[in-house]
Design a protein around this motif. Structure first.
Motif, PDB file in Angstrom:
ATOM      1  N   HIS A 125       0.812  -1.213   0.000  1.00 38.89           N
ATOM      2  CA  HIS A 125       0.000   0.000   0.000  1.00 38.89           C
ATOM      3  C   HIS A 125       0.849   1.269   0.000  1.00 38.89           C
ATOM      4  O   HIS A 125       0.321   2.364  -0.202  1.00 38.89           O
ATOM      5  CB  HIS A 125      -0.947   0.004   1.204  1.00 38.89           C
ATOM      6  N   LEU A 128       0.644   3.733  -2.763  1.00 38.56           N
ATOM      7  CA  LEU A 128      -0.421   4.737  -2.756  1.00 38.56           C
ATOM      8  C   LEU A 128       0.167   6.141  -2.804  1.00 38.56           C
ATOM      9  O   LEU A 128      -0.386   7.052  -3.432  1.00 38.56           O
ATOM     10  CB  LEU A 128      -1.259   4.540  -1.481  1.00 38.56           C
ATOM     11  N   TYR A 135      -3.091   4.133  -8.174  1.00 35.95           N
ATOM     12  CA  TYR A 135      -3.093   3.579  -6.820  1.00 35.95           C
ATOM     13  C   TYR A 135      -3.999   4.393  -5.900  1.00 35.95           C
ATOM     14  O   TYR A 135      -4.702   3.835  -5.050  1.00 35.95           O
ATOM     15  CB  TYR A 135      -1.670   3.553  -6.253  1.00 35.95           C
ATOM     16  N   PHE A 139      -7.555   3.252  -4.079  1.00 40.45           N
ATOM     17  CA  PHE A 139      -7.838   3.413  -2.642  1.00 40.45           C
ATOM     18  C   PHE A 139      -9.240   3.978  -2.433  1.00 40.45           C
ATOM     19  O   PHE A 139     -10.026   3.461  -1.631  1.00 40.45           O
ATOM     20  CB  PHE A 139      -6.798   4.337  -2.006  1.00 40.45           C
ATOM     21  N   LYS A 298      -5.446   4.716   5.815  1.00 41.36           N
ATOM     22  CA  LYS A 298      -6.121   3.438   6.070  1.00 41.36           C
ATOM     23  C   LYS A 298      -6.907   3.481   7.383  1.00 41.36           C
ATOM     24  O   LYS A 298      -8.019   2.949   7.460  1.00 41.36           O
ATOM     25  CB  LYS A 298      -5.098   2.305   6.106  1.00 41.36           C
TER      26      LYS A 298
END
Length: 373
Positions: A125, A128, A135, A139, A298
């Motif tokens: 991740h 990102l 990317y 998300f 996140k």
């Protein structure tokens, strides 16, 4: 929601194991390739999605003595959700996934979507921040699809229209008279695309305060983050005005689209601009800063999922503590309250900073629970 019990049999390098995590922070530690990430992957599969490592189901079963996949594995989970205890099971049988929810057999693991809510961070991740816009769009799309089935359907519709329009652009290059068939596809693209962009923009605006707050906590207020959704055409609060702006841009770009053979404008080209203290995080952010940004995004995604669903999702953080200083590690280990968290790491010194929760050492696929001193 939270996991009460999780078991795995013939899954990756786990022959047979069962854990009873606490409702707070669970730190899973051990050397490389011992099975830490396998536990997180098994839990994640109960969200109804694919492996976050990109593996096919057939690749997740234990290897035999000749290094071949055995083809069969079983996962079980008891969890608290929707104000009651529930149970689910997944069986991988030669690449086919079988699912059971509270004893009832389902046709597909997709039936679990919405039953078990979780957010995952893995080292992949970090792309990102480091890599291109695709990317960051992914998300947004993945986060929105978890909170809105309407958005998931809309995103699927837009992808279909985009593929058809791109195919038609290539055909028009061979047969110019086919340009007469383009306007209906443009109309459909404008309708779906404008709705998509408005949903993304609204979600981003709701997400940003959480990202700012969490990032500020991670870096102890030493740095400030800005996150702005950047569409390829002017997006306002009014749907009809946004549609008109998209339509006008499609008309303006038609010669370029025909020349290149693909659609050069639309939500499939949008981006998120991320900066720290006014400087591009992609170009100038350190490894620790970039990792902190992704973690904040996140964890903010988890907050949004809670806001939309009414339930706190499980947070899965794989290899999260490396490249973070002591203060940032302490935030993740001891400041994430009122949610169940699973953190994997290799450094036993970092594990020692955990003030409350549960520690589990993993060695060759076997889990050894440890009490906090």
């Amino acid at each position: 929601m939270y996991v009460i019990r999780f078991s795995a049999k013939n899954f990756r390098n786990i022959m047979e194991e069962e854990i009873f995590p606490c409702e707070g922070v669970n730190v899973i530690y051990g050397g490389n390739a011992q099975g830490k990430t396998n536990l997180l992957e098994g839990i994640w599969l109960f969200t109804g999605g694919h492996s976050f490592r990109g593996a096919r189901d057939s690749e997740m079963t234990m290897l035999d003595e000749n290094g071949r996949n055995t083809g069969n594995a079983k996962l079980e989970m008891d969890f608290f959700s929707e104000e009651r205890e529930q149970e689910a099971a997944l069986e991988i049988d030669n690449g086919k996934r079988l699912c059971y929810i509270n004893g009832a057999k389902k046709n597909s693991g997709v039936a679990l979507i919405g039953k078990v809510k979780a957010v995952i961070f893995s080292p992949e991740h970090l792309m990102l921040v480091k890599e291109g816009p695709s990317y960051r769009r992914r998300f947004l799309d993945c986060a929105l699809c978890q909170v809105s089935s309407t958005y998931a359907n809309l995103a699927g519709t837009y992808r279909h229209i985009l593929l058809q329009r791109n195919a038609l652009l290539k055909e028009i290059a061979k047969s110019p008279n086919m340009i007469e068939t383009l306007p209906p596809w443009d109309a459909r693209m404008v309708d779906a695309g404008a709705k998509l962009v408005l949903e993304r923009k609204k979600f981003s605006q709701c997400l940003e305060p959480y990202v700012k707050d969490i990032f500020g906590g991670i870096c102890q207020g030493r740095e400030e983050i800005e996150m702005t959704y950047v569409p390829t055409f002017r997006c306002t609060e009014d749907l009809n005005e946004t549609k008109e702006n998209f339509f006008n841009e499609l008309k303006r770009m038609i010669n370029s689209d025909l020349r290149m053979g693909f659609t050069g404008i639309g939500p499939h080209r949008d981006d998120i601009d991320i900066s720290i203290n006014g400087v591009s995080a992609k170009s100038f952010g350190s490894q620790g800063q970039q990792r902190s940004i992704v973690l904040a995004m996140k964890l903010a995604e988890a907050k949004m999922l809670e806001e939309f669903s009414g339930e706190t999702p499980i947070v899965l953080l794989d290899d999260v503590l490396s490249e973070l200083d002591s203060d940032r590690q302490n935030y993740l280990l001891n400041r994430l309250k009122d949610q169940q968290v699973f953190i994997t790491c290799c450094d036993p010194n970092a594990v020692g900073k955990l003030e409350a929760g549960m520690r589990m050492r993993v060695e060759a696929g076997t889990v050894f629970p440890e009490e906090l001193e």
